[in-house]
Design a protein around this motif. Sequence first.
Motif, short mmCIF file in Angstrom:
data_model
loop_
_atom_site.label_atom_id
_atom_site.label_comp_id
_atom_site.label_asym_id
_atom_site.label_seq_id
_atom_site.Cartn_x
_atom_site.Cartn_y
_atom_site.Cartn_z
N LYS A 22 0.85 -1.19 0.00
CA LYS A 22 0.00 0.00 0.00
C LYS A 22 0.89 1.25 0.00
CE LYS A 22 -4.41 -1.41 0.53
NZ LYS A 22 -5.54 -0.95 -0.29
N THR A 49 -8.86 -9.66 -2.82
CA THR A 49 -8.81 -9.06 -1.49
C THR A 49 -8.32 -10.13 -0.52
OG1 THR A 49 -10.06 -7.76 0.14
CG2 THR A 49 -11.18 -9.66 -0.82
N SER A 77 -11.57 -0.90 -4.62
CA SER A 77 -10.78 -1.30 -3.45
C SER A 77 -10.86 -0.25 -2.36
CB SER A 77 -9.33 -1.55 -3.85
OG SER A 77 -8.75 -0.38 -4.41
N ASP A 113 -12.14 -0.99 1.45
CA ASP A 113 -11.40 -0.58 2.64
C ASP A 113 -12.26 0.30 3.54
OD1 ASP A 113 -9.06 -1.91 1.97
OD2 ASP A 113 -8.20 -0.19 0.92
N ARG A 157 -10.93 0.27 7.23
CA ARG A 157 -9.49 0.22 7.01
C ARG A 157 -9.01 1.58 6.48
NH1 ARG A 157 -9.54 -5.32 3.40
NH2 ARG A 157 -9.83 -6.85 5.10
#
Length: 302
Positions: A76, A129, A253, A257, A262
Amino acid sequence: MKILVVGAGAVGGYFGGRLVQAGRDVTFLVRPKRARLIEARGLRIVGLGEETTLHPRTLLANEITSAYDLVLVSVKASALRSAMDDFAPAVGPGTLVLPVLNGMRHVDELAGRFGERRVLGGVVMVSTTLDAEGDILRLADVQSLTYGSRAGPAPDELVGVLGGAGFETRLAADIVGEMWAKWVFIAATGAVTCLMRATVGEVASTPGGVEFARAVVAECAAVAEAAGHPVPADSLDATRQTVTAAHSSLTSSAYRDLILDRPVEVEEIFGDLVRRAEQFGAPVPLLGLTTLNLRVYQRRRA
């Protein structure tokens, strides 16, 4: 060719795992927790009828003792700086660094640390994922890796290394343009789903939803064009169709998240795009609103 995959999550774990399956010389650079999980359960790729278990080599940051030929960076963006410190000992005189992160900001950081000619450009398309067990869960039958040189000759030596490994690969003549095209796609899908807290289909089937989604795409495309990398018409049309499909269950995505509480790549996907738009004088009110919304979310999490 010795390959070091930095990160064994949903992206790096998937593509690195496919390279392992194809018999390539692959090692994963991971954190201690991920290393323990892979040691105990293996690196598992599941979903869409697949249940693959691999047992690849793993390393911790302080265990790198030699240079690698290719470093595939898949962490990330928020973890990039610490990851650069971790994999720096693996970068030798002939090492190529291939990042597959979102946006463009990571390229500047990597090139500043390791050199312009060494850092390639990369674009991945994959829908995966990590599930609750830490397995790589396939959500759709999409897997491709496009790469190319940003400066200097094309990295022809990678064709035989990355090809034939269970995913589509392509050496691009204009990788920077393709990175911008993907940025437009992920920013558009991310803005539509995150700002509305809904799937593409839920937005598109609601009055005003299609017009909203098209306006988001137009803003993203305007920034790319102002930057000198206009998105090809067929690619832009495909993005419009994707974000206006009335029965689509597609999310982004960033949205996934978000709903799982997240961290979201706010600055890398949206904030940096807004910053560049301001530099070019391109109005992007919907992207600005998305960025503000997600910044508030991040501050609340903190």
